[in-house]
Each structure stands twice: as structure tokens, then as C-alpha cells.
Design an enzyme around this catalytic site. Structure first.
Site, PDB file in Angstrom:
ATOM      1  CB  SER A 176      -9.221  13.352   6.028  1.00 50.84           C
ATOM      2  OG  SER A 176      -9.538  13.490   7.403  1.00 50.84           O
ATOM      3  CE1 TYR A 189      -5.330   9.543   7.433  1.00 49.78           C
ATOM      4  CE2 TYR A 189      -6.407  11.447   8.430  1.00 49.78           C
ATOM      5  CZ  TYR A 189      -6.467  10.308   7.635  1.00 49.78           C
ATOM      6  OH  TYR A 189      -7.665   9.953   7.054  1.00 49.78           O
TER       7      TYR A 189
HETATM    8  P1  NAD Z   1      -9.228   1.159   5.366  1.00 48.87           P
HETATM    9  O1  NAD Z   1      -8.046   0.864   6.197  1.00 48.87           O
HETATM   10  O2  NAD Z   1     -10.408   0.260   5.438  1.00 48.87           O
HETATM   11  O3  NAD Z   1      -8.820   1.272   3.836  1.00 48.87           O
HETATM   12  C1  NAD Z   1      -7.577   1.759   3.405  1.00 48.87           C
HETATM   13  C2  NAD Z   1      -7.201   0.956   2.177  1.00 48.87           C
HETATM   14  O4  NAD Z   1      -5.956   1.445   1.650  1.00 48.87           O
HETATM   15  C3  NAD Z   1      -6.988  -0.518   2.507  1.00 48.87           C
HETATM   16  O5  NAD Z   1      -7.595  -1.292   1.486  1.00 48.87           O
HETATM   17  C4  NAD Z   1      -5.478  -0.661   2.466  1.00 48.87           C
HETATM   18  O6  NAD Z   1      -5.045  -1.966   2.145  1.00 48.87           O
HETATM   19  C5  NAD Z   1      -5.158   0.328   1.361  1.00 48.87           C
HETATM   20  N1  NAD Z   1      -3.740   0.678   1.308  1.00 48.87           N
HETATM   21  C6  NAD Z   1      -2.945   1.063   2.337  1.00 48.87           C
HETATM   22  N2  NAD Z   1      -1.692   1.272   1.879  1.00 48.87           N
HETATM   23  C7  NAD Z   1      -1.716   1.017   0.547  1.00 48.87           C
HETATM   24  C8  NAD Z   1      -0.736   1.041  -0.468  1.00 48.87           C
HETATM   25  N3  NAD Z   1       0.545   1.394  -0.206  1.00 48.87           N
HETATM   26  N4  NAD Z   1      -1.103   0.727  -1.742  1.00 48.87           N
HETATM   27  C9  NAD Z   1      -2.386   0.370  -2.015  1.00 48.87           C
HETATM   28  N5  NAD Z   1      -3.351   0.321  -1.083  1.00 48.87           N
HETATM   29  C10 NAD Z   1      -3.009   0.634   0.175  1.00 48.87           C
HETATM   30  O7  NAD Z   1      -9.652   2.645   5.749  1.00 48.87           O
HETATM   31  P2  NAD Z   1     -10.732   3.631   5.091  1.00 48.87           P
HETATM   32  O8  NAD Z   1     -11.344   4.334   6.206  1.00 48.87           O
HETATM   33  O9  NAD Z   1     -11.579   2.917   4.111  1.00 48.87           O
HETATM   34  O10 NAD Z   1      -9.769   4.659   4.351  1.00 48.87           O
HETATM   35  C11 NAD Z   1      -9.886   4.989   2.983  1.00 48.87           C
HETATM   36  C12 NAD Z   1      -9.483   6.433   2.770  1.00 48.87           C
HETATM   37  O11 NAD Z   1     -10.428   7.282   3.431  1.00 48.87           O
HETATM   38  C13 NAD Z   1      -8.109   6.805   3.331  1.00 48.87           C
HETATM   39  O12 NAD Z   1      -7.448   7.694   2.437  1.00 48.87           O
HETATM   40  C14 NAD Z   1      -8.452   7.538   4.619  1.00 48.87           C
HETATM   41  O13 NAD Z   1      -7.454   8.461   4.989  1.00 48.87           O
HETATM   42  C15 NAD Z   1      -9.732   8.228   4.214  1.00 48.87           C
HETATM   43  N6  NAD Z   1     -10.551   8.666   5.332  1.00 48.87           N
HETATM   44  C16 NAD Z   1     -11.185   7.771   6.153  1.00 48.87           C
HETATM   45  C17 NAD Z   1     -11.965   8.236   7.204  1.00 48.87           C
HETATM   46  C18 NAD Z   1     -12.709   7.310   8.133  1.00 48.87           C
HETATM   47  O14 NAD Z   1     -13.315   7.805   9.117  1.00 48.87           O
HETATM   48  N7  NAD Z   1     -12.744   6.015   7.910  1.00 48.87           N
HETATM   49  C19 NAD Z   1     -12.089   9.600   7.428  1.00 48.87           C
HETATM   50  C20 NAD Z   1     -11.421  10.488   6.579  1.00 48.87           C
HETATM   51  C21 NAD Z   1     -10.669  10.004   5.537  1.00 48.87           C
END
Ligand code: NAD
Length: 291
Positions: A176, A189
């Protein structure tokens, strides 16, 4: 004959040719099965579909919402690729090991692993419970360690397959912008993502001699369920844009295209790198007017 006269063949038009839907991805991952964690939602879903569009068969990991995971499996199959859906909690060692065993037995091996699953449990530091701290660290950081370890065991066992990829395996770790930008109210986080950065760089250094490439992606603000509050209303979106020089929110496909590139031989000389896909969020936008 006047210009407006109908010049078509009176026998009627020829049979229309089927035009394949445009695929923006180069098909370069055939024969390279890929596992994506947290693939039933948001960025993971887009990455799974992007890797499938690039030619990979896909292991779709999920922890909740089987119908969503199955829907993505059908979308992968509609692209002519194979898919398998596997439930596992990435923070649970036994479940991660069982998932990799099942995935490898299903597709014979894995060439690409994207450790994407993550979550937030936000609180001011003096109100943060140990449970909130532990939950975020165990899913975001320990979960990536557990999946990375299993991936590397398989990459080392199999080695390079000539004609398939120049690397013995490609590991892509979802970080991130908060591996870099401090984030008040989200210390657990930000600590997890800072940890991912050094985990990624350390294992990239360790594994380069084995022709295994390890890289990170650092998304900025991407339109997914994890940060709905930051984009769902016009006011929130306007506030968010003060942090994004490129003046649009990122879409999950922006991350999928970066992942497809890092998974392919196009990035063969890239290891230990973090690719920021953030519309300039890490460019200190507050200084744009002179500081
Ligand atoms: P999201 O909530 O849509 O997806 C997260 C996924 O992780 C979900 O499918 C959830 O069920 C799964 N998950 C959570 N705990 C879990 C576990 N214990 N075992 C297996 N799966 C698990 O959110 P996203 O935005 O798609 O996030 C995906 C990644 O991207 C994350 O690592 C997040 O930190 C990172 N990220 C997202 C953003 C953003 O702006 N959306 C920015 C920076 C980083």
C-alpha cells in the site's frame, strides 16, 4: 451513379465475421497457473481476471462469500482458462498449507502467487485493542509470510521451465502507499504494510539466485469495498482528490495490469521493487503549490 446510392451487394452482406472481444492483456502467461489470495473481491478479483486474460489458470482463494468466488471462477472459465476455488484463512498455517497442496495437485504446479488478502481494523493508538492490532498483523503480514513461504517451496522444487518463463516463479505482494505514508488512526495497517515492504525486499534478495522474482505493488486509493467511505459520496470523493494529483480514483483494473506485468517475463529483470500505482499520491501533493 449518385454518391448516396446503395452500393451493397444485392445478394446481401457476407456472413458477419465473429469479432473476438478486445483483450487489453498480452497473452503471455499460458502454462503458468497463478494463485491469488482474497480473490473474491476488489483488487484480488481484478487481478485474478487480469491474470486469466493473460493466459493463466487461476486458483481463487477466499475466506467468506463462496458465491462471489464461484462467480469469478465462471468469469475465468469464460476467458477459456481453468479455475479452482479454495477456502483458506491466510493467517492460519495449516489452512495455507492445505490450500497450496490442493492447488499444486490440481494444476501440477504454480508459477505466480499474488498475496493480496488484507483488511483494516482502525482505531486511535490509545484506543486500539490488542485484538485489532493482532488481527491486522496476522492477516496482512503473517498471512503474506505464510503464503510466500509455500510459494517459494514450490518454485524452488520445480525450478525454471524452459519455454514457459525465464523465472522459476513470480511472487507479488500487495502492499500500500502506507508502506511509505504514515497513517494516523491506522497504525496497525501502516505497520503491516511497512513490514510487507521489508519482507518483500529481504526475500527478493534471498531468492534472486534461484531465479525467483519477488515484487510489491503499492496501490493508492482504489475503488473497492475496503475504502468505500472514502469514495462513496461526492463530498468524500472531493476530499480524496486533494490527495491524488492525477485527479481520479484508481480502479481495481489499474492494479490488475500492474500485476500482469510483474507476473510476466516483460519484467524479468525486476525484483525487490515496489511498483506504486497511486496516481501520484506519494508525490507529496501538499507541496504542489510550492510548500
Ligand atoms: P477488499 O476488502 O475488497 O478485499 C480484501 C480481500 O481479502 C477480501 O476478499 C477478503 O475476504 C480477503 N480476506 C480478508 N481476510 C482474509 C483472510 N484471513 N484469509 C483470506 N482472505 C482474506 O479490499 P481490497 O481493496 O481489494 O484489498 C486488497 C488488498 O489491497 C489488501 O491487501 C489491501 O490492504 C490492499 N490495498 C487496497 C487499497 C485500496 O484503496 N482499495 C489501497 C492499498 C492497498
Amino acid at each position: 451513379m449518385n454518391e448516396n446510392e446503395d452500393k451493397r451487394d444485392p445478394a446481401g452482406p457476407a456472413e458477419p465475421r465473429a469479432v473476438p472481444p478486445h483483450n487489453p492483456y498480452p497473452v503471455v502467461l499460458e502454462g503458468q497457473p497463478a494463485l491469488v489470495t482474497g480473490a473474491n473481491s476488489g483488487i484480488g478479483k481484478a487481478v485474478a481476471l487480469g491474470l486469466a486474460a493473460s493466459g493463466a489458470d487461476i486458483v481463487i482463494n477466499y475466506i467468506a462469500d463462496l458465491p462471489a468466488a464461484e462467480e469469478i471462477a465462471h468469469a475465468v472459465e469464460a476467458k477459456g482458462r481453468r479455475a479452482v476455488v479454495i477456502k483458506a484463512d491466510v493467517s492460519n498455517e495449516a489452512e495455507v498449507q492445505a490450500m497450496f497442496a490442493q492447488a499444486i495437485s490440481h494444476f501440477s504446479t504454480l508459477h505466480v502467487v499474488v498475496t493480496n488478502a488484507g483488511l483494516q481494523r482502525d482505531a486511535a493508538i490509545d484506543e486500539m485493542t490488542l485484538e485489532q492490532w493482532n488481527k491486522v498483523i496476522s492477516v496482512n503480514l503473517t498471512g503474506q509470510f505464510l503464503c510466500a513461504r509455500e510459494a517459494v517451496r514450490e518454485f524452488k522444487r520445480r525450478g525454471v521451465v524452459q519455454g514457459v518463463s525465464r523465472a522459476a516463479g513470480k511472487l507479488i505482494m500487495m502492499s500500500s502507499v502506507h508502506q511509505e505514508i504514515p497513517w494516523a488512526g491506522h497504525a496497525n495497517y501502516a505497520a503491516s504494510k511497512g513490514g510487507i515492504m521489508q519482507l518483500m525486499r529481504s526475500i527478493a534478495q534471498e531468492l534472486a539466485p534461484y531465479t525467483i522474482r519477488v515484487n510489491g505493488i503499492a496501490p493508492g486509493a482504489i475503488r473497492t469495498p475496503i475504502n468505500r467511505a472514502a469514495w462513496a459520496t461526492a463530498d468524500a470523493y472531493r476530499d480524496l482528490m486533494t490527495l491524488v494529483p492525477y485527479k481520479r480514483i484508481g480502479e481495481p483494473e489499474d492494479i490488475a495490469r500492474a500485476a500482469a506485468w510483474l507476473a510476466s517475463d516483460f519484467s524479468d529483470y525486476v525484483t525487490g521493487a515496489t511498483l506504486f500505482v497511486d496516481g501520484g499520491m506519494t508525490l507529496y501533493p501538499g507541496f504542489a503549490t510550492g510548500g
